[in-house]
Design a protein around this motif. Structure first.
Motif, PDB file in Angstrom:
ATOM      1  N   PRO A   6       0.806  -1.224   0.000  1.00  0.00           N
ATOM      2  CA  PRO A   6       0.000   0.000   0.000  1.00  0.00           C
ATOM      3  C   PRO A   6       0.837   1.271   0.000  1.00  0.00           C
ATOM      4  CG  PRO A   6      -0.756  -1.556   1.664  1.00  0.00           C
ATOM      5  CD  PRO A   6       0.553  -2.053   1.175  1.00  0.00           C
TER       6      PRO A   6
ATOM      7  N   LEU B  44       3.611   1.719  -1.788  1.00  0.00           N
ATOM      8  CA  LEU B  44       4.268   1.972  -3.072  1.00  0.00           C
ATOM      9  C   LEU B  44       3.453   2.946  -3.902  1.00  0.00           C
ATOM     10  CD1 LEU B  44       5.324  -1.697  -3.901  1.00  0.00           C
ATOM     11  CD2 LEU B  44       6.852   0.173  -3.284  1.00  0.00           C
TER      12      LEU B  44
ATOM     13  N   SER C 118       1.722   4.743  -7.122  1.00  0.00           N
ATOM     14  CA  SER C 118       1.002   4.110  -8.230  1.00  0.00           C
ATOM     15  C   SER C 118       1.755   4.246  -9.546  1.00  0.00           C
ATOM     16  CB  SER C 118      -0.385   4.731  -8.362  1.00  0.00           C
ATOM     17  OG  SER C 118      -0.256   6.121  -8.504  1.00  0.00           O
ATOM     18  N   SER C 119       2.785   5.067  -9.557  1.00  0.00           N
ATOM     19  CA  SER C 119       3.608   5.188 -10.760  1.00  0.00           C
ATOM     20  C   SER C 119       5.070   5.246 -10.328  1.00  0.00           C
ATOM     21  CB  SER C 119       3.246   6.453 -11.521  1.00  0.00           C
ATOM     22  OG  SER C 119       3.529   7.578 -10.721  1.00  0.00           O
ATOM     23  N   MET C 120       5.957   5.187 -11.310  1.00  0.00           N
ATOM     24  CA  MET C 120       7.390   5.191 -10.987  1.00  0.00           C
ATOM     25  C   MET C 120       7.843   6.593 -10.595  1.00  0.00           C
ATOM     26  SD  MET C 120       8.781   2.335 -10.916  1.00  0.00           S
ATOM     27  CE  MET C 120       8.438   0.646 -11.396  1.00  0.00           C
TER      28      MET C 120
ATOM     29  N   THR D 262       2.142  -3.732  -9.292  1.00  0.00           N
ATOM     30  CA  THR D 262       1.507  -2.426  -9.144  1.00  0.00           C
ATOM     31  C   THR D 262       1.760  -1.564 -10.378  1.00  0.00           C
ATOM     32  OG1 THR D 262       3.437  -1.534  -8.017  1.00  0.00           O
ATOM     33  CG2 THR D 262       1.737  -2.481  -6.636  1.00  0.00           C
TER      34      THR D 262
ATOM     35  N   SER E  43       3.445  -1.781 -14.725  1.00  0.00           N
ATOM     36  CA  SER E  43       3.710  -2.717 -15.812  1.00  0.00           C
ATOM     37  C   SER E  43       5.197  -3.056 -15.896  1.00  0.00           C
ATOM     38  CB  SER E  43       3.260  -2.102 -17.139  1.00  0.00           C
ATOM     39  OG  SER E  43       4.094  -1.006 -17.431  1.00  0.00           O
TER      40      SER E  43
ATOM     41  N   SER F 123       7.218  -0.302 -17.376  1.00  0.00           N
ATOM     42  CA  SER F 123       7.517   0.781 -16.430  1.00  0.00           C
ATOM     43  C   SER F 123       8.719   0.414 -15.582  1.00  0.00           C
ATOM     44  CB  SER F 123       6.321   1.036 -15.520  1.00  0.00           C
ATOM     45  OG  SER F 123       5.251   1.543 -16.233  1.00  0.00           O
TER      46      SER F 123
END
Lengths: 377, 242
Positions: free
Chosen positions: A263, A265, A267-269, A297, A299, A302
């Motif tokens: 939770p 992390l 949602s994007s890099m 979380t 791809s 990513s």
């Protein structure tokens, strides 16, 4: 002179004459000292003026070196002559019995050298254990075939580790009776070993190279990885690459349990966010990126891009040295030495007991400052 | 806004397809972002223009994903060279309001080109809402069906006549999809482009909210707390006098 007489002479005479040692020559000690110095038989033969075959015969117990040659061997191998005598406990670790972090990129000679170092760590701990009592080994039984992540959760539960970042990993491991040592053979060759562990000498030992210890995050992951080997693969023959992957999976879950880190992390890099998480959880940003990939979380592409970006800024990142974190520096052996010292054991006593140079004792104890000294020219 | 509230709003706005649209939108937009970021990387260009075309990618993606739903048709705003999905009388329009700052949504302005203004002013054909709830829709719960039934069949016509627009507002760049929100627009200032929301919610919020599991004041890191001590004790030596 009987064997008993020789033993008595070794104990009573600090500078046992080479001729006496020659009578009780222990071939395995010559091999250990040579391997620790990183010398081939031919190179050692060249240094002491004999043929390589002669060195081979000494180590194979076919012949015994003369007293004068023992003195030369001791000089070149930087050990007291007494080192070659029998009469004290000895660990013999086949390099094939240890789990090496970088198995494929490590030469057999480097592995042998590292294994000899572990033998000395064990011998030092044995010498200390005659005077002080180490913590009992506290590693839970893990059923063969257990998933690495499940084993990691079981160990967290068994050790009573609270949810969240795992604080002071190395101190925690040592408090459970496992010896951790930073390898004092700081050569380029041994650096390739990265880290290794073994439980075949009775007390589990984890060894990390100074290069791994330059960065506290890599150091922690490495120690957790080796802990994974000790739990999951104590009975398995080392060398299987799937074991390395399992140890990695163990370390990832042990340091960052999926249900706790998931939770958190982003949602994007988002690299700044990941860096903040990295400093909190004590794992590298690369590990977190990998964790994001594992937990799906983000791809795969990513993850690949994030690795590329991290590589491109790698040279700009500064390492966080382990020495700045007291809880990540091994201290069990030094603590044992300190307690033994308070009860009368001196460095000279310990060196004499082990038949090592006193300098070697402090090296294996981890008391030598690995940082380069400033020299004014 | 609670998750239940967001789902209810989606059902009321888009009819039986609302739950599906709301559930799929984050996945669809994340996948689009990944494709565009990959394209930017593959281009080898320093200029971010490749990723910048995400606005058109978003329009096409919405058409592909939602344009064939039961209550949907495609609408072309006057002056635009793209199509917009109209679902249950409401237009679904993607809006990239920032490249890096998720918080900028509070004062971001919708650039009001003639085509964009047409979203809010141009008359649109009416498609009657599908109310055949016996059509197989496993994603709908009994509570969802109750909402749909009670909300009535006139809603599609009302939304259409009110020129209802739902903006899918997102902040992103090739380094990440920083935020994703959606909601229906109450009004847009024709001069400044300031958007007044009627309802809006973050579609990435559940992840972000769950991020903090311990109170900030108690956040420990790996180097805090008491360092465990390995207990080493001297061995007892037998006393010869005893």
């Amino acid at each position: 002179m009987s064997d008993d007489d020789i033993q008595l002479e070794l104990i009573s005479e600090p500078s046992t004459p080479a001729r006496t040692v020659a009578k009780s020559f222990e071939a395995a000690r010559l091999t250990q000292a040579r391997v620790l110095r990183g010398l081939t038989k031919a190179a050692l033969a060249d240094l002491v003026g004999v043929t390589p075959a002669a060195i081979g015969q000494f180590e194979a117990r076919i012949t015994t070196p003369r007293a004068e040659l023992l003195t030369k061997l001791a000089l070149e191998l930087d050990v007291p002559v007494e080192f070659f005598a029998t009469g004290r406990p000895m660990a013999e670790l086949d390099a094939a019995e240890a789990h090496f972090r970088s198995l494929r990129s490590t030469r057999a000679s480097d592995r042998a050298r590292a294994a000899s170092f572990v033998e000395q760590v064990w011998e030092l701990s044995f010498a200390l254990e005659k005077r002080v009592q180490f913590p009992e080994i506290d590693l839970p039984e893990i059923t063969p075939g257990t998933e690495p992540a499940e084993a990691a959760r079981a160990l967290r539960a068994a050790w009573g580790i609270s949810p969240g970042p795992l604080p002071h990993l190395v101190a925690t491991i040592e408090s459970r009776g496992v010896i951790v040592s930073i390898l004092s053979l700081a050569s380029q060759e041994v650096a390739r070993v990265d880290a290794f562990s073994t439980s075949s000498l009775g007390r589990p030992i984890i060894v990390v190279t100074p290069e791994r210890a330059q960065n506290v995050y890599r150091h922690r992951f490495t120690c957790a990885h080796e802990l994974g080997h000790l739990l999951l693969h104590s009975d398995a023959a080392p060398g299987d690459l799937s074991q390395e992957r399992e140890a990695d999976a163990f370390a990832a879950e042990f340091l960052c349990p999926a249900d706790q880190i998931g939770p958190s992390l982003p949602s994007s890099m988002n690299l700044p966010s990941l860096e903040r998480l990295s400093r909190r959880w004590g794992v590298s940003t690369q590990s977190l990126v990998r964790r994001m990939g594992e937990l799906r979380t983000v791809s795969d592409s990513s993850v690949r891009r994030a690795y590329q970006r991290l590589r491109s800024v790698e040279s700009l990142a500064s390492d966080e040295p382990v020495s700045a974190y007291k809880g990540e520096m091994p201290s069990l052996l030094r603590e044992a030495y300190k307690i033994a010292g308070e009860h009368g054991l001196s460095l000279a006593d310990l060196a004499r007991d082990l038949r090592w140079q006193p300098r070697r004792v402090t090296e294996v104890l981890g008391m030598e400052d690995p940082r380069p000294a400033l020299k004014l020219v | 806004m609670s998750a239940e509230g967001g789902r209810k709003w989606a059902l009321e706005t888009f009819g039986p397809d609302g739950a599906k649209v709301r559930a799929k939108l984050p996945t669809v937009m994340k996948a689009l972002h990944t494709r565009m970021a990959d394209a930017q990387d593959a281009s080898g260009m320093r200029a971010r223009g490749v990723y910048g075309n995400i606005w058109r990618g978003a329009l096409e993606t919405l058409v592909d994903e939602f344009g064939k739903l039961q209550g949907a048709f495609l609408f072309t705003p006057k002056g635009a060279n793209y199509k917009v999905v109209c679902l249950n009388g409401t237009l679904l329009f993607p809006w990239r309001f920032s490249t890096d700052d998720p918080a900028a949504i509070s004062n971001a302005n919708l650039i009001t080109s003639p085509a964009r203004l047409a979203l809010f002013t141009q008359a649109r054909p009416v498609q009657e809402e599908e109310l055949d709830l016996d059509f197989e829709r496993p994603e709908l719960t009994d509570a969802d069906r109750e909402i749909l039934t009670s909300y009535g069949s006139h809603i599609a016509r009302a939304k259409s006549e009110a020129r209802s627009v739902v903006l899918i507002a997102y902040s992103s760049s090739s380094t990440g999809l920083h935020s994703l929100e959606w909601g229906d627009v109450k009004s847009v200032d024709g001069d400044t482009g300031h958007v007044e929301w009627d309802f809006h919610e973050s579609l990435l919020a559940p992840t972000v909210q769950a991020a903090v599991q311990t109170p900030p004041t108690k956040r420990a890191d790996f180097a805090t707390g008491v360092i465990p001590q390995a207990i080493v004790v001297p061995r007892l030596v037998a006393n010869d006098d005893e």
